[in-house]
Scaffold this active site. Structure first.
Site, PDB file in Angstrom:
ATOM      1  N   HIS A  33      26.089 -12.285 -43.584  1.00  6.48           N
ATOM      2  CA  HIS A  33      25.302 -13.309 -42.887  1.00  6.48           C
ATOM      3  C   HIS A  33      26.143 -14.565 -42.642  1.00  6.48           C
ATOM      4  O   HIS A  33      25.621 -15.677 -42.622  1.00  6.48           O
ATOM      5  CB  HIS A  33      24.012 -13.633 -43.652  1.00  6.48           C
ATOM      6  N   GLY A 124      20.048   3.247 -39.305  1.00  8.81           N
ATOM      7  CA  GLY A 124      19.211   2.324 -40.085  1.00  8.81           C
ATOM      8  C   GLY A 124      19.678   2.116 -41.511  1.00  8.81           C
ATOM      9  O   GLY A 124      18.961   1.558 -42.332  1.00  8.81           O
ATOM     10  N   LEU A 127      25.035   0.625 -41.695  1.00  6.84           N
ATOM     11  CA  LEU A 127      26.445   0.972 -41.475  1.00  6.84           C
ATOM     12  C   LEU A 127      26.797   0.873 -39.987  1.00  6.84           C
ATOM     13  O   LEU A 127      27.802   1.416 -39.543  1.00  6.84           O
ATOM     14  CB  LEU A 127      26.748   2.375 -42.022  1.00  6.84           C
ATOM     15  N   SER A 130      24.303   1.400 -34.430  1.00  8.35           N
ATOM     16  CA  SER A 130      24.105   0.906 -33.056  1.00  8.35           C
ATOM     17  C   SER A 130      25.376   0.295 -32.495  1.00  8.35           C
ATOM     18  O   SER A 130      25.702   0.512 -31.324  1.00  8.35           O
ATOM     19  CB  SER A 130      22.971  -0.112 -32.918  1.00  8.35           C
ATOM     20  N   ASP A 174      29.889  -6.399 -36.323  1.00  5.84           N
ATOM     21  CA  ASP A 174      29.807  -4.938 -36.257  1.00  5.84           C
ATOM     22  C   ASP A 174      30.562  -4.376 -35.057  1.00  5.84           C
ATOM     23  O   ASP A 174      31.310  -3.404 -35.171  1.00  5.84           O
ATOM     24  CB  ASP A 174      28.335  -4.498 -36.200  1.00  5.84           C
ATOM     25  N   TYR A 223      15.719 -11.380 -40.019  1.00  2.08           N
ATOM     26  CA  TYR A 223      17.098 -11.731 -39.632  1.00  2.08           C
ATOM     27  C   TYR A 223      17.089 -12.984 -38.744  1.00  2.08           C
ATOM     28  O   TYR A 223      17.829 -13.934 -38.976  1.00  2.08           O
ATOM     29  CB  TYR A 223      17.707 -10.538 -38.895  1.00  2.08           C
TER      30      TYR A 223
HETATM   31  C1  GLA Z   1      23.930  -7.182 -39.180  1.00  2.00           C
HETATM   32  C2  GLA Z   1      24.399  -7.892 -37.925  1.00  2.00           C
HETATM   33  C3  GLA Z   1      25.765  -8.545 -38.143  1.00  2.00           C
HETATM   34  C4  GLA Z   1      25.743  -9.424 -39.408  1.00  2.00           C
HETATM   35  C5  GLA Z   1      25.155  -8.666 -40.590  1.00  2.00           C
HETATM   36  C6  GLA Z   1      24.974  -9.534 -41.799  1.00  2.00           C
HETATM   37  O1  GLA Z   1      24.790  -6.109 -39.471  1.00  2.00           O
HETATM   38  O2  GLA Z   1      24.500  -6.978 -36.859  1.00  2.00           O
HETATM   39  O3  GLA Z   1      26.131  -9.285 -37.015  1.00  2.00           O
HETATM   40  O4  GLA Z   1      25.070 -10.618 -39.174  1.00  2.00           O
HETATM   41  O5  GLA Z   1      23.910  -8.086 -40.270  1.00  2.00           O
HETATM   42  O6  GLA Z   1      26.201  -9.955 -42.301  1.00  2.00           O
END
Ligand code: GLA
Length: 382
Positions: A33, A124, A127, A130, A174, A223
């Site tokens: 985060h 989900g 990992l 998407s 990600d 989130y």
């Molecule tokens: C998800 C989001 C990322 C990041 C993480 C938390 O994976 O897609 O961008 O914010 O949560 O670190």
């Protein structure tokens, strides 16, 4: 996977695929985060990925068969712009459409293709299945449309697809690790400059992913709420993002903040510091120090950022008390999904068994634990 895709493609088109592309999922070692706070993250791409086997088409159609969902769907590249405001009801296909839309919106001329899509990143589980699908789609379009492959800009377009088309307000971590991963290394990423610095794991250690078998529920709203709280804290300090606030500054002005905002900010500020410290420890090959920082990260995510659930807390406790474990924490957005542990290589098999058994007993759920190897980012396989 490659074989599975090739034979599915053969069955469908009676021909070998012209191209096979692949983009990995990821596990984040530390720096959670922090990406949407312009901070630091430390993920590695894993040896699980999304794949596409395809051949170009001469028109503007994309026709894709998902082996995982057992269905064939299609869209027309010429009609995406007009569909931007319509509801996104096409499931997995929306990721493909979103990436095509983002590429076109950035000015790229795209060509159509047809093929099969499959993946072995659990959906989900935290990992990044998407992001892997977005990045492999970008890789596919880049290959058939003769676009230069630049991991950073392509990752940003993948994130744009997720933010604007799919409607999930994620950060850049990600997509960037999926596009830019380096085999055998984790990447320290500065989410402001998008600079990536590869770092090999300390000698004699492995990364173990521990799936709690719990899945996030209303993760998007939680989130987005965390994001808004972080942005409010940054505004209070008069800075662009919490990246620009130090622990000392936060402590000095703590009384000005309400309890929740203070906790959220304290997580982000301390997590950035831990992530940089972990990168230094990694350079020294200091596994115990990396492990300690991972443990502290979990505490902070549990009590200050409040994004863990019982499954994650139990799993992390099981891992931390197992032999050979340097440290463990939740990974990804939280609220369910996976934890990650840094483990002595010679204890890895025993660790997997011990933690799975302990978790089954404590949580009454079947854990799925596996050693992960750091994979390369998106690429053309053949
Ligand atoms: C998800 C989001 C990322 C990041 C993480 C938390 O994976 O897609 O961008 O914010 O949560 O670190």
């Amino acid at each position: 996977m490659q074989q599975k895709l090739t034979s599915a493609f053969n069955d469908r088109f009676r021909q070998q695929p012209a191209l096979i592309v692949r983009a990995p999922g990821r596990v984040n070692l530390i720096g959670e985060h922090t990406d949407y706070n312009d901070g630091f993250v430390f993920p590695m791409a894993i040896d699980r990925a999304a794949w596409i086997a395809l051949r170009p088409r001469s028109d503007a159609k994309v026709i894709a068969t998902s082996l995982d969902f057992g269905e064939t769907k299609e869209f027309d590249l010429a009609s995406l712009k007009a569909a931007f405001d319509a509801p996104k009801q096409d499931g997995w296909l929306e990721y493909l459409k979103g990436v095509a839309w983002a590429l076109q919106d950035a000015g790229f001329q795209l060509k159509g293709w047809e093929g099969v899509v499959a993946g072995d990143v659990p959906i989900g589980a935290g990992l990044s299945s998407s992001a892997a699908l977005e990045v492999v789609t970008a890789r596919a379009f880049a290959a058939v449309s003769n676009l230069e492959w630049k991991p950073g800009p392509m990752a940003l377009l993948g994130q744009r697809a997720e933010n604007k088309w799919v409607g999930v307000n994620c950060g850049i971590m990600d997509q960037l690790i999926s596009a830019a991963g380096v085999e055998g290394c984790a990447l320290l990423i500065d989410c402001r400059s998008l600079e990536t610095t590869p770092a090999p794991l300390p000698k004699g250690t492995v990364v173990v992913v521990l799936d709690t078998a719990t899945r996030r529920g209303l993760v998007d709203s939680a989130y987005n709420e965390r994001r808004a709280q972080c942005e409010a804290a940054a505004r209070h300090f008069g800075v662009k993002a919490l990246r620009d606030v130090s622990s000392a500054q936060l402590a000095a002005r703590a009384p000005e903040l309400d309890q929740t905002t203070l906790k959220r900010a304290r997580h982000v500020v301390s997590e950035n510091e831990r992530t940089l410290a972990a990168a230094e420890a990694m350079k020294r090959g200091d596994a115990p120090a990396v492990g300690r920082l991972m443990n502290e990260s979990h505490e902070s995510l549990r009590y200050d950022f409040e994004v863990t659930n019982d499954g994650l807390n139990v799993m992390v406790e099981c891992a931390q008390s197992a032999r050979g474990c340097y440290g463990a924490r939740m990974t990804g957005a939280g609220f369910g999904g996976c934890a990650v542990a840094l483990v002595a290589e010679d204890h890895a098999d025993a660790f997997v068994q011990q933690v799975s058994a302990a978790y089954a007993k404590a949580a009454k759920l079947a854990a799925h634990a596996y050693v992960c190897h750091a994979a390369a980012g998106a690429r053309i396989v053949s």
